[in-house]
Motif scaffolding. Sequence first.
Motif: not given
Length: 283
Positions: A242-267
């Motif tokens: 999550r520290d990476i998500a915090a690093k890019y806080a200013e982008y989320w919802g302004t120029s970067w848009f993350m869609l929810p995916n609970p089925t697979y991923g690096g997490w």
Amino acid sequence: MTISRRVSGLLACVAICGCTTTGGVATAPAHDNMDSVTWLQSSTEYAAVTTGIYATATAQLREIANSDENRTRSMAVVLDIDETVLDNSRYQGQLLLDDATYNSESWDAWVALRAAGAVPGVVEFIRTSQSLGVHVAFITNRPCLVRENTPGACPQAEDTLVNLEGVGVDTRSTTLYLMSDEPSDRCRALLTEAELNDGKWSSDKTSRRECVRLDHDIVMLFGDQLGDFTELGSGSSKEPGRDIAAKYAEYWGTSWFMLPNPTYGGWKPRDSGEKRSRIRAID
Ligand SMILES: [Mg+2]
């Protein structure tokens, strides 16, 4: 052959070996993905979240397009495909019914069906982007693979375009970049050092974004994995955290848009492991 039969046939052993027996009747074991797939397919909440994300992006894109009259370069929005534009939850659902896990063969059979649905809200967003004169580019890690009885080195490209058209996306003026496809002559110089060996796009989407930037200013990125936005989320076996998500806080919802995916991923842990090693609890 249907995806169901193909998946079932390919993984019959897994299905059989994965079953437990209760009173002589075979029952499938509980599966981690059941709630996730159900949420994607059935909940109002999922559709509300994705519709909201695309509505927010649409409003912001209108503002950008109407406010910058001195812009000399064309604008572009870049979207990942799977679980960002196309909804593959039926493939995930079939794996659940077959008690199987993802593999490239069953996945390619699903891609060939061209039957994925649209993530709620995305078709309207793409239409608005195009009406504003904003270029739409798709960068996906669907791999180009030679397929038996199908001509060409990358039938997955045509499959994807036909699937997109089927859900209402006008693909005529869009560009599509698949993993392991060969770059155009203009973009070949943008291959990373790791990609130079075989001269094809890798899972790291960085060079493909640079290819889009040759002709456009990218104003928005859409994805369901960190690698859809930055190289930090690509090719790593370790969840960036999550520290990476915090690093890019200013982008989320302004120029970067993350869609929810609970089925697979690096997490998601590669094996089920002990509960305590996967989650935090009170004690
Ligand atoms: Mg995706």
